[in-house]
Design a protein around this motif. Structure first.
Motif, mmCIF file in Angstrom:
data_model
loop_
_atom_site.group_PDB
_atom_site.id
_atom_site.type_symbol
_atom_site.label_atom_id
_atom_site.label_comp_id
_atom_site.label_asym_id
_atom_site.label_seq_id
_atom_site.Cartn_x
_atom_site.Cartn_y
_atom_site.Cartn_z
ATOM 1 N N UNK A 18 0.833 -1.202 0.000
ATOM 2 C CA UNK A 18 0.000 0.000 0.000
ATOM 3 C C UNK A 18 0.868 1.253 0.000
ATOM 4 N N UNK A 19 1.930 1.234 0.816
ATOM 5 C CA UNK A 19 2.805 2.398 0.886
ATOM 6 C C UNK A 19 3.502 2.632 -0.455
ATOM 7 N N UNK A 20 3.959 1.550 -1.090
ATOM 8 C CA UNK A 20 4.617 1.674 -2.397
ATOM 9 C C UNK A 20 3.663 2.288 -3.418
ATOM 10 N N UNK A 21 2.435 1.796 -3.446
ATOM 11 C CA UNK A 21 1.446 2.331 -4.394
ATOM 12 C C UNK A 21 1.079 3.769 -4.043
ATOM 13 N N UNK A 22 0.896 4.053 -2.767
ATOM 14 C CA UNK A 22 0.486 5.385 -2.332
ATOM 15 C C UNK A 22 1.572 6.413 -2.633
ATOM 16 N N UNK A 23 2.840 6.019 -2.465
ATOM 17 C CA UNK A 23 3.945 6.939 -2.706
ATOM 18 C C UNK A 23 4.252 7.108 -4.185
ATOM 19 N N UNK A 24 3.710 6.233 -5.020
ATOM 20 C CA UNK A 24 3.998 6.327 -6.447
ATOM 21 C C UNK A 24 5.377 5.844 -6.816
ATOM 22 N N UNK A 25 5.944 4.899 -6.042
ATOM 23 C CA UNK A 25 7.256 4.348 -6.362
ATOM 24 C C UNK A 25 7.142 3.492 -7.619
ATOM 25 N N UNK A 26 8.137 3.616 -8.487
ATOM 26 C CA UNK A 26 8.122 2.913 -9.769
ATOM 27 C C UNK A 26 8.143 1.400 -9.572
ATOM 28 N N UNK A 27 7.186 0.685 -10.162
ATOM 29 C CA UNK A 27 7.159 -0.773 -10.195
ATOM 30 C C UNK A 27 6.814 -1.224 -11.613
ATOM 31 N N UNK A 28 6.981 -2.523 -11.863
ATOM 32 C CA UNK A 28 6.642 -3.093 -13.163
ATOM 33 C C UNK A 28 5.313 -3.828 -13.018
ATOM 34 N N UNK B 119 17.060 -1.181 -16.847
ATOM 35 C CA UNK B 119 15.798 -0.642 -17.337
ATOM 36 C C UNK B 119 14.790 -0.536 -16.200
ATOM 37 N N UNK B 120 13.861 0.384 -16.339
ATOM 38 C CA UNK B 120 12.838 0.561 -15.318
ATOM 39 C C UNK B 120 11.828 -0.578 -15.322
ATOM 40 N N UNK B 121 11.531 -1.146 -16.469
ATOM 41 C CA UNK B 121 10.618 -2.277 -16.595
ATOM 42 C C UNK B 121 11.214 -3.286 -17.570
ATOM 43 N N UNK B 122 10.599 -4.455 -17.691
ATOM 44 C CA UNK B 122 11.070 -5.453 -18.647
ATOM 45 C C UNK B 122 10.979 -4.855 -20.041
ATOM 46 N N UNK B 123 12.094 -4.738 -20.750
ATOM 47 C CA UNK B 123 12.064 -4.077 -22.068
ATOM 48 C C UNK B 123 11.357 -4.921 -23.117
ATOM 49 N N UNK B 124 10.451 -4.295 -23.839
ATOM 50 C CA UNK B 124 9.733 -4.935 -24.941
ATOM 51 C C UNK B 124 9.119 -6.258 -24.515
ATOM 52 N N UNK B 125 8.265 -6.204 -23.514
ATOM 53 C CA UNK B 125 7.594 -7.410 -23.029
ATOM 54 C C UNK B 125 6.750 -8.030 -24.142
ATOM 55 N N UNK C 8 16.379 -5.442 -15.328
ATOM 56 C CA UNK C 8 15.586 -4.400 -14.662
ATOM 57 C C UNK C 8 16.368 -3.911 -13.456
ATOM 58 N N UNK C 9 16.405 -2.619 -13.229
ATOM 59 C CA UNK C 9 17.141 -2.072 -12.101
ATOM 60 C C UNK C 9 16.564 -2.544 -10.774
ATOM 61 N N UNK C 10 17.434 -2.747 -9.791
ATOM 62 C CA UNK C 10 16.997 -3.190 -8.465
ATOM 63 C C UNK C 10 16.053 -2.191 -7.817
ATOM 64 N N UNK C 11 16.181 -0.917 -8.215
ATOM 65 C CA UNK C 11 15.305 0.114 -7.646
ATOM 66 C C UNK C 11 13.851 -0.105 -8.035
ATOM 67 N N UNK C 12 13.628 -0.783 -9.169
ATOM 68 C CA UNK C 12 12.271 -1.139 -9.575
ATOM 69 C C UNK C 12 11.926 -2.561 -9.172
ATOM 70 N N UNK C 13 12.874 -3.480 -9.320
ATOM 71 C CA UNK C 13 12.610 -4.891 -9.041
ATOM 72 C C UNK C 13 12.305 -5.140 -7.573
#
Length: 464
Positions: free
Chosen positions: A171-181, A239-245, A285-290
């Motif tokens: 919830x905190x991750x979603x509420x803060x708008x932290x980048x996820x895939x 990369x921020x997300x899986x490239x070209x999924x 994918x960068x650890x900051x997103x993963x």
């Protein structure tokens, strides 16, 4: 002559005095400059590894930029201070429900009997929020190796406590708008559900308690070793997300989650580890997103696993529930705060936590588990070697995929929406790359993804 000699002597004495004084001044300046340089280097090192800055999604980034100076206090709080508001909201809701239950049934005596798990989960919840290995990597070894609890009770407790802590952190991750895939979250959540069912109903019946302990600790160590090898390449492109999924990448994520769900059913943790490894090692994918992505995945997977154990199998341990009651007030604060803290730390710092925890768990298995039979030793060594080999192959495959992406960037080949690679120009495709900026740049310029447009020519098509 005597007067002249005395004057010369005075001059001879006087000149060195001036030179020595000037030398002292120069030395003092050099010492001061060295101190300044040392403090500056230390400050840069600290900012690089512990104040790197968060990776936020585009919507929240734009909201911060467009926030007016005269905005109302609640709008300012919801936009600018989300890292405090989010954990406060989740903790308030959970504390209300927990206090109502504890007061109703007068369960306060549990803190006297099971306080050791409350202390353990202070660290476990922070690790769960900061890293990709979850609180189970701390709770399961401590309960089975130190507290001497059976693996089934430890597994049920790991599921329950991560359900509470990871859900709050999600919830905190979603509420803060932290980048996820989000694409990976959807695919891996589906695979994790099927894997958990298969693990509960089939695999769990064929493993003895010592084998479960060694399987989990050895697998985690193999993952940490692979992560260490990957992080030797400090300036690799991520990369921020899986490239070209596309279809085959989605299928790989699904199979990965299937294996992770089985591990979750056996020891209470696993989906976060395997999904994180494939995202970072194979798809770069960068650890900051993963990391936040794996936290949300584990929250969803443990919620389903807890439901299956409690409702479908109707076999959840009462002892595990009692352990949960003394840990809830800890994890609902620790896990969200771990997510906030982890979002500011450098990926190498997060990886270091994984190295230390997994190595200590494996060593503890060899020290505590008795009798230490040859088949148990062979199992542990086989998992470490086999897991390390698998992760190493993923790293090599990831390097090949990275070359393909670089060719797309250079315009040598292009990608269409169905995932096939083509050659030519025209028709646009948007691709997001994680920024590997110089850490000396100010924090507001770090970790901001940039977009590049690629064009596809539909006249020349070449599938590979």
């Amino acid at each position: 002559m005597n007067g002249i000699n005395s004057m010369n002597e005075s001059n001879v004495i006087h000149v060195p005095t001036i030179e020595s004084t000037s030398q002292l001044v120069i030395e003092e300046i050099n010492v001061t400059e060295n101190k300044v340089d040392c403090s500056t280097r230390c400050a840069k090192w600290f900012r690089k590894f512990f104040m790197e800055g968060q990776v936020l999604d585009k919507e929240h980034t734009d909201a911060i930029k467009t926030l007016p100076h005269d905005a109302s206090w609640y709008r300012t709080a919801l936009v600018k201070y989300r890292r405090f508001v989010g954990p406060a909201i989740s903790a308030t809701v959970v504390y209300f429900l927990w206090l109502a239950y504890m007061i109703k049934w007068n369960m306060w005596y549990l803190f006297v009997e099971r306080y050791e798990m409350s202390v353990t989960m202070v660290f476990g919840s922070l690790i769960a929020g900061m890293t990709s290995v979850g609180g189970g990597v701390v709770a399961f070894p401590v309960m089975t190796l130190v507290v001497n609890v059976t693996p089934n009770i430890a597994r049920d407790f790991s599921l329950m406590v991560q359900f509470c802590g990871m859900t709050s952190a999600s919830f905190v991750i979603y509420f803060m708008g932290i980048q996820v895939d989000w694409n990976s979250i959807i695919i891996c959540s589906i695979g994790g559900v099927f894997g958990a069912i298969f693990g509960f109903e089939v695999v769990d019946q064929h493993l003895s308690p010592p084998r479960k302990k060694f399987t989990f600790t050895a697998f985690c160590f193999a993952f940490a070793f692979a992560l260490f090898l990957l992080n030797r390449y400090r300036n690799r492109k991520t990369f921020l997300t899986v490239p070209y999924l596309n279809t085959w990448k989605g299928f790989v994520l699904f199979l990965t989650a299937l294996v992770g769900g089985i591990f979750t059913a056996l020891v209470g943790s696993g989906l976060d580890i395997v999904s994180f490894s494939v995202m970072t090692l194979l798809f770069r994918v960068t650890e900051k997103t993963a990391t936040p992505t794996s936290v949300i995945l584990m929250g969803i997977n443990t919620a389903f696993a807890t439901y299956w154990r409690s409702v479908i199998q109707y076999n959840a341990s009462t002892d595990a529930f009692h352990y949960l009651l003394v840990c809830i007030p800890i994890v609902v604060i620790g896990a969200p705060m771990g997510s906030v803290i982890g979002s500011y730390l450098h990926r190498l710092v997060l990886a270091s936590f994984v190295y230390i925890i997994t190595t200590a768990a494996l060593i503890g298995s060899f020290v505590v588990i008795r009798p230490l039979t040859p088949d148990l030793i062979g199992l542990a060594v086989g998992i470490v070697v086999g897991g390390g080999l698998i992760f190493f192959l993923l790293t090599l495959a990831g390097a090949k995929l990275l070359k393909q992406v670089e060719q797309i960037e250079e315009g040598k080949i292009t990608m269409v929406d169905n995932g096939s690679v083509q050659s030519g120009v025209r028709t646009q495709k948007v691709f997001t790359v994680a920024d590997n900026a110089d850490p000396s740049v100010k924090n507001e310029h770090l970790n901001k993804g940039f977009q590049e447009k690629y064009y596809i020519d539909r006249t020349k098509c070449r599938n590979v």
